[in-house]
Design an enzyme around this catalytic site. Structure first.
Site, PDB file in Angstrom:
ATOM      1  N   HIS A 183       4.140   5.013   5.946  1.00 49.97           N
ATOM      2  CA  HIS A 183       3.397   3.812   6.335  1.00 49.97           C
ATOM      3  C   HIS A 183       3.923   3.386   7.710  1.00 49.97           C
ATOM      4  O   HIS A 183       5.102   3.041   7.839  1.00 49.97           O
ATOM      5  CB  HIS A 183       3.663   2.675   5.351  1.00 49.97           C
ATOM      6  CG  HIS A 183       2.980   2.798   4.037  1.00 49.97           C
ATOM      7  ND1 HIS A 183       3.285   3.769   3.118  1.00 49.97           N
ATOM      8  CD2 HIS A 183       1.995   2.032   3.470  1.00 49.97           C
ATOM      9  CE1 HIS A 183       2.526   3.606   2.036  1.00 49.97           C
ATOM     10  NE2 HIS A 183       1.733   2.561   2.223  1.00 49.97           N
ATOM     11  N   GLU A 186       0.769  -0.333  10.592  1.00 45.91           N
ATOM     12  CA  GLU A 186      -0.143  -1.255   9.917  1.00 45.91           C
ATOM     13  C   GLU A 186       0.155  -2.683  10.375  1.00 45.91           C
ATOM     14  O   GLU A 186      -0.741  -3.403  10.818  1.00 45.91           O
ATOM     15  CB  GLU A 186       0.008  -1.151   8.401  1.00 45.91           C
ATOM     16  CG  GLU A 186      -0.948  -2.052   7.638  1.00 45.91           C
ATOM     17  CD  GLU A 186      -0.785  -1.962   6.123  1.00 45.91           C
ATOM     18  OE1 GLU A 186      -1.685  -2.448   5.412  1.00 45.91           O
ATOM     19  OE2 GLU A 186       0.235  -1.412   5.656  1.00 45.91           O
TER      20      GLU A 186
END
Length: 308
Positions: A183, A186
């Site tokens: 991740h 974001e």
């Protein structure tokens, strides 16, 4: 899918590559409790509610883990998914008394017999993990059950941007042939994406919204064929984008970067994969069939072991 699967076989598969277990919401549903409020446009509130130190969180058990995996399998079957990769974070189960070895064994026992769709696990570690937990996970990588095909780093980038502590785990994972997804970008900046690529060896990126601001990074992702795991509804629900119309997925596709569409946190965003594909078609001005073709192409990027 086996290693000997043909390209034609893979392009007939509808994959779902970014999907979280969501144990807190599933436990509440299991107990018949009212769902917690959605954290629309509030990433900070979302991360706080999922903090393992949150005193209001519900305890989870070994039986819950198996039940949640089987529930997800049933949901993915209804959504006509052929293959799903499920992010599995052991920390809260460990805090509730389930040893890591038993967590992995239980997840494997639940996933291994499932067909139509196949479910495979990705071992997720959070950015606020302590050194002892990371050492424990790293030591177990060589003995991961065959249903685990990759590792992932997730959590609040805005508060935990330094990934130095995770280099050892991800280096070990790559050496063992496990897939690496991270991740990044974001809620964090461009530097976080570059470091995910250069320091952790990310083959796929979760969200990566910030990459749209850098022609150099877009070129790197295209040239290295790094797939971006796009989650339109999730990004909107948590305020990573202020409207779906402003999502940079078109920038990624125009740059020649492979993408997949995903629900990410479907109980939080109340999304389904068919819903995500329909939303993408509307956003991109494509037919549903054309978006499904993009999704099937993403099957080239599934993480596999020789036993899968």
């Amino acid at each position: 899918m086996g290693e000997d699967a043909t390209e034609e076989d893979r392009l007939n598969v509808l994959p779902h590559l970014h999907l979280h277990l969501e144990p807190e919401r599933r436990k509440r549903a299991q107990l018949g409790l009212r769902n917690a409020a959605r954290h629309r446009n509030s990433a900070a509130a979302f991360f706080a509610s999922h903090d393992v130190r949150n005193r209001t969180r519900l305890p989870v058990t070994r039986d819950d883990l198996g039940a949640f995996i089987r529930a997800i399998h049933a949901e993915q079957r209804r959504e006509q998914v052929d293959y799903a990769e499920l992010r599995l974070s052991p920390r809260r189960f460990l805090l509730d008394g389930l040893p890591l070895e038993e967590f992995l064994h239980t997840a494997h026992a639940a996933m291994q017999p499932l067909e139509g769709p196949t479910i495979r696990g990705i071992l997720l570690v959070n950015r606020d993990s302590d050194e002892e937990f990371l050492e424990q996970c790293t030591a177990r990588l060589g003995d991961l059950p065959t249903t685990f095909v990759g590792v992932d780093l997730a959590g609040d980038e805005s508060r935990h941007s330094d990934i130095t502590a995770f280099r050892g785990l991800f280096t070990a994972a790559r050496a063992l042939g496990l897939g690496v997804t991270v991740h990044a970008g974001e809620f964090g900046d461009l530097d976080g994406i570059w470091r995910a690529l250069d320091e952790l060896g990310a083959q796929r990126l979760g969200h990566a919204l910030a990459a749209a601001r850098s022609p150099a990074l877009l070129e790197r992702l295209r040239d290295d064929e790094v797939l971006i795991e796009v989650s339109l509804s999730s990004n909107l629900a948590l305020g990573a984008v202020t409207s779906v119309a402003l999502h940079p997925v078109r920038v990624f596709l125009d740059a020649g970067i492979p993408v997949s569409f995903n629900t990410d946190i479907p109980m939080e965003s109340r999304s389904t994969l068919p819903g995500e594909l329909a939303l993408a078609a509307e956003l991109l001005g494509l037919t549903t069939e054309e978006v499904v073709a993009v999704q099937r192409e993403a099957a080239r990027f599934v993480f596999r072991t020789s036993a899968c």
